[in-house]
Each structure stands twice: as structure tokens, then as C-alpha cells.
Design a protein around this motif. Structure first.
Motif, PDB file in Angstrom:
ATOM      1  N   ILE A 194       0.826  -1.209   0.000  1.00  0.00           N
ATOM      2  CA  ILE A 194       0.000   0.000   0.000  1.00  0.00           C
ATOM      3  C   ILE A 194       0.858   1.255   0.000  1.00  0.00           C
ATOM      4  CG2 ILE A 194      -1.844   1.234   1.180  1.00  0.00           C
ATOM      5  CD1 ILE A 194      -2.651  -1.473  -0.039  1.00  0.00           C
ATOM      6  N   LEU A 202      -7.243  -1.735  -6.989  1.00  0.00           N
ATOM      7  CA  LEU A 202      -7.116  -0.833  -5.843  1.00  0.00           C
ATOM      8  C   LEU A 202      -6.563   0.525  -6.254  1.00  0.00           C
ATOM      9  CD1 LEU A 202      -5.742  -3.293  -3.139  1.00  0.00           C
ATOM     10  CD2 LEU A 202      -7.934  -2.079  -3.057  1.00  0.00           C
ATOM     11  N   LEU A 255     -12.042   5.012  -3.545  1.00  0.00           N
ATOM     12  CA  LEU A 255     -11.936   4.400  -2.215  1.00  0.00           C
ATOM     13  C   LEU A 255     -12.283   5.394  -1.112  1.00  0.00           C
ATOM     14  CD1 LEU A 255      -8.637   2.382  -2.762  1.00  0.00           C
ATOM     15  CD2 LEU A 255     -10.989   1.533  -2.852  1.00  0.00           C
ATOM     16  N   GLU A 270     -12.643   2.690   6.028  1.00  0.00           N
ATOM     17  CA  GLU A 270     -11.954   1.427   5.727  1.00  0.00           C
ATOM     18  C   GLU A 270     -12.737   0.219   6.203  1.00  0.00           C
ATOM     19  OE1 GLU A 270      -7.872   1.250   6.788  1.00  0.00           O
ATOM     20  OE2 GLU A 270      -7.299   2.917   5.510  1.00  0.00           O
ATOM     21  N   PHE A 295     -14.952  -1.501   3.603  1.00  0.00           N
ATOM     22  CA  PHE A 295     -14.380  -2.046   2.367  1.00  0.00           C
ATOM     23  C   PHE A 295     -13.944  -3.490   2.570  1.00  0.00           C
ATOM     24  CE2 PHE A 295     -10.942  -3.100  -0.530  1.00  0.00           C
ATOM     25  CZ  PHE A 295     -11.422  -2.651  -1.742  1.00  0.00           C
ATOM     26  N   GLN A 352      -7.044  -9.693   2.472  1.00  0.00           N
ATOM     27  CA  GLN A 352      -7.478  -8.304   2.427  1.00  0.00           C
ATOM     28  C   GLN A 352      -6.259  -7.398   2.554  1.00  0.00           C
ATOM     29  OE1 GLN A 352     -10.633  -7.086   1.853  1.00  0.00           O
ATOM     30  NE2 GLN A 352     -11.109  -9.230   1.436  1.00  0.00           N
ATOM     31  N   ARG A 379      -4.561  -1.948   4.698  1.00  0.00           N
ATOM     32  CA  ARG A 379      -5.270  -0.676   4.762  1.00  0.00           C
ATOM     33  C   ARG A 379      -5.574  -0.247   3.340  1.00  0.00           C
ATOM     34  NH1 ARG A 379      -1.949   3.692   3.507  1.00  0.00           N
ATOM     35  NH2 ARG A 379       0.301   3.271   3.505  1.00  0.00           N
ATOM     36  N   LEU A 380      -6.372   0.788   3.193  1.00  0.00           N
ATOM     37  CA  LEU A 380      -6.704   1.262   1.861  1.00  0.00           C
ATOM     38  C   LEU A 380      -5.694   2.297   1.393  1.00  0.00           C
ATOM     39  CD1 LEU A 380     -10.596   1.661   1.935  1.00  0.00           C
ATOM     40  CD2 LEU A 380      -9.224  -0.211   1.015  1.00  0.00           C
TER      41      LEU A 380
END
Length: 386
Positions: free
Chosen positions: A87, A236, A241, A245, A248, A259, A262-263
């Protein structure tokens, strides 16, 4: 026609599904599906998951998404190869990715590879294409690619053409041995329909197709298909987004039970988002493309060219036996071909310019409407007589 109400005059597009000529024309089933899609709202993540199921079934890939064209698919594929599911790396693009080098055979460089550089990538050329310069017979080899792989290598870019060397299976073998993905640009490599599966079967980790060419989808659509975790990374970096969070969850089509920790921020591929109408149009067109089959498609396109020939009278012409049949009109030399092409263009009729240097006019039937055929035939005969 709607264009004329805005002061725009339609053209006869006998050049093929060129973007500068607005691509092709969609089947009524596709346009009807897009119109229906425009009448409701959906969760875009859920829609892309549905698209992934359709694309996976058609290509044999683990996952897939709809993008805004093949160039957008290249950009997103490059971003995925550089960031993977890191990320922090996604948030940093296009600056300072942990891996940014894309190896490419020098003979495969083209104007579209800029999409990788936009994402933050750096192209590293390998090999000397003596076979194209006339200095010899060699091109880049798989061994040269293997020797060029290093800690900064994000992926190998392979541009799909019948003459591309080294062959994709050889490229995939050395890349996989080094743990490096292979990104394939197959934008215009359909038909045959078998090419939907060919590149994944030959070891590609990501493949990019245009949706607005032979597939017959919206001009602003494309496909990115391949390994699940790489497609998830691309998704992503494209999605909106902007939500808490905790709300999602990545669908299993992209991540199984995994998963992201974090986004990411809105990603480098945010400008590559496809609308619900384009996604539905592409999926309906993809089904039609796979169901029609190569033989029926070729016969349908050949019938268009035969109608053009009939309108040309006794003007000599040749129809090729290629997956997309082409009409070839041979003139005495390049000057005559350029003159005939210019005469046609002055009448808002566009033919392919790919072989003018050889003195050949090429008519591609992919973007021709039935109403165009007799007009085109008469104009071609007049241009050749002139």
C-alpha cells in the motif's frame, strides 16, 4: 444524425477501428445494454467483480477488470507490477517505486509504452534488432533478458505481434525463474478468439486487450487480465476508495480471503476508471465476440468487402484470407496510392494508410456500416480511375 446537430459530419471509416476515427460501431445489443445500464446505480466494486468472472471465463486468467482502453490497462498493469499489494508503494507512485524497470526487446518499442512511464516505470531496452535494420538476422534473446533482470526489475513487457522475438514462452520461462512478472500488450491481437487465452496459457502474468476494436465494445474500454493479486493491485489503484476502511472488503474474485492491510489513497490509475455503461457494454460485446466464432465473423466481414467490390464494377481488387479480411487495391506506385488516398479523404472517406509506401490502398471492414458499402465502392473506383 445526432452528430450533425452539433456541426460534426460523419465519415466513412474504411481504415479500421482507429481511435482518431472514433473506432468502430457497436452492435444494437451492446448499445441497448449500455442504455439500460445507465438507468440504475450499482456498487462499482461489485460490478468489477462480475466483470472479473466474465473475463476469467473468456481468457483463462485468474481475474480481470474493465479499464478505459488498452493504454489504461497498460498503465494499471505497470502500476500493479511496481507496487504489488504494498500500500505504501501504491501511495508513492509515480515517485520512487521499489521496482521500476521494465525490460523490453528494443525491436518492440512503440509509442504506447509511454503508459508505463506515466505510472512511474522506466523502460530498459535489451538486444539489437539487426533483422529489422538489415544488418543481420538476430534480435533480442531470452538469455539477454535473463541477464538484464536485476533488483530494480518490475516486469518484462512483451508486445504481441506475429514477428515478436523472443517468443513469449521463452520470455515467461526466464521471467518466472527470476520471480518477475510478464506484462503483455495484446491491444489489437483479436481475432482470432484463441488469442484471448493464448497469452495467459503461454505464461503471461498480465495481458492487456482493447475492448473497442474487434471485440466490438465501447471505444473507451479495455481489459486487464491475469494473476489475481496483480489484478487486485490494479483495481485498488483505480477504484474510488473514499469510504471508511471498515466498510471495504475486496471480493474473492480478486483476493480470495486476503485483504489489504489498509486502503491506499486514490491511486495513479484513478483516471483510468470505467463507467458502469462501458463495463456492461464491454461484457456484452465480449460474450458476442466469443459466441460468434472466427469463421462466422470472417464470413460476415468478407461479405461487406464483396459488396464493396460489387459496387466497384470491374476495378481489380483482392480480398485477403486473414482473420480480419482486407480489401487490397494495388496502384502503380506510392505516389499514385497517396494521390488516391488524398482524393478519398477529401470526400470524408478514410482507408488504411499502412501500405501506401507499397502503392497499396487497404480497406478494413471492421468499422463499415451497411449504408457505407455502395458509396465506398463507387468512390474507390473513381479514385483509382483518376
Amino acid at each position: 444524425m445526432i452528430y450533425e446537430s452539433f456541426g460534426v459530419t460523419p465519415v466513412i471509416n474504411a481504415a479500421g477501428t482507429n481511435t482518431r476515427l472514433s473506432g468502430g460501431m457497436m452492435h444494437p445489443e451492446v448499445t441497448a445494454a449500455m442504455a439500460e445500464a445507465a438507468t440504475a446505480c450499482v456498487d462499482m466494486l461489485e460490478l468489477q467483480a462480475a466483470a472479473s468472472r466474465e473475463i476469467a471465463a473468456a481468457t483463462g486468467a485468474e481475474a480481470g477488470i474493465v479499464t478505459t482502453g488498452a493504454s489504461a490497462a497498460l498503465l494499471l498493469g505497470a502500476a500493479a507490477c511496481m507496487a504489488r499489494l504494498d500500500i505504501a508503494a501504491m501511495d508513492a507512485l509515480p515517485e520512487a517505486p521499489p521496482r521500476r524497470d521494465f525490460l523490453i526487446a528494443r525491436s518492440q518499442r512503440n509509442m504506447y509504452d509511454r503508459a508505463l512511464r506515466v505510472a512511474g516505470g522506466r523502460l530498459v531496452e535489451v538486444g539489437i534488432p539487426d533483422r529489422f535494420s538489415g544488418a543481420g538476422v538476430r534480435d533480442a534473446s531470452a538469455a539477454e533478458l535473463a541477464a538484464a533482470i536485476g533488483p530494480q526489475t518490475a516486469a518484462v513487457l512483451w508486445v504481441a505481434q506475429p514477428w515478436s522475438e523472443p517468443a513469449l514462452p521463452e520470455v515467461s520461462r526466464v521471467a518466472q525463474a527470476a520471480g518477475v512478472p510478464v506484462l503483455v500488450d495484446a491491444a489489437a491481437q483479436l481475432p482470432p478468439a484463441a488469442n484471448l487465452r493464448r497469452f495467459v496459457a503461454e505464461g503471461a502474468d498480465l495481458v492487456c486487450f482493447s475492448g473497442g476494436k474487434a471485440i466490438g465494445g465501447p471505444q473507451s474500454s479495455g481489459i486487464l487480465a491475469g494473476r489475481r493479486e496483480l489484478v487486485a493491485s490494479a483495481l485498488l489503484q483505480m477504484l474510488d476508495l473514499d469510504l471508511p476502511e471498515t466498510q471495504f472488503r475486496l471480493p474473492p474474485e480478486f483476493a480470495g480471503n486476503a485483504q489489504p492491510p489498509r486502503l491506499p489513497h486514490h491511486g495513479i490509475g484513478r483516471s483510468c476508471k470505467a463507467g458502469k455503461e462501458e463495463i456492461i457494454g464491454l461484457l456484452v460485446a465480449l460474450r458476442r465476440f466469443t459466441e460468434e466464432g472466427d469463421a462466422a465473423r470472417s464470413a460476415r466481414l468478407r461479405a461487406k468487402l464483396e459488396a464493396v467490390c460489387a459496387a466497384m464494377g470491374d476495378t481489380p481488387a483482392e480480398i485477403t484470407a486473414t482473420p480480419v479480411p482486407l480489401l487490397l487495391l494495388r496502384l502503380p506506385d506510392a505516389a499514385a496510392a497517396h494521390s488516391a488516398e488524398a482524393r478519398l479523404r477529401s470526400q470524408r472517406i478514410h482507408v488504411s494508410q499502412s501500405r501506401l509506401r507499397e502503392g497499396v490502398l487497404v480497406v478494413n471492414p471492421l468499422a463499415l456500416a451497411e449504408r457505407d458499402l455502395p458509396v465506398l465502392g463507387r468512390a474507390l473506383a473513381d479514385a483509382l480511375r483518376a
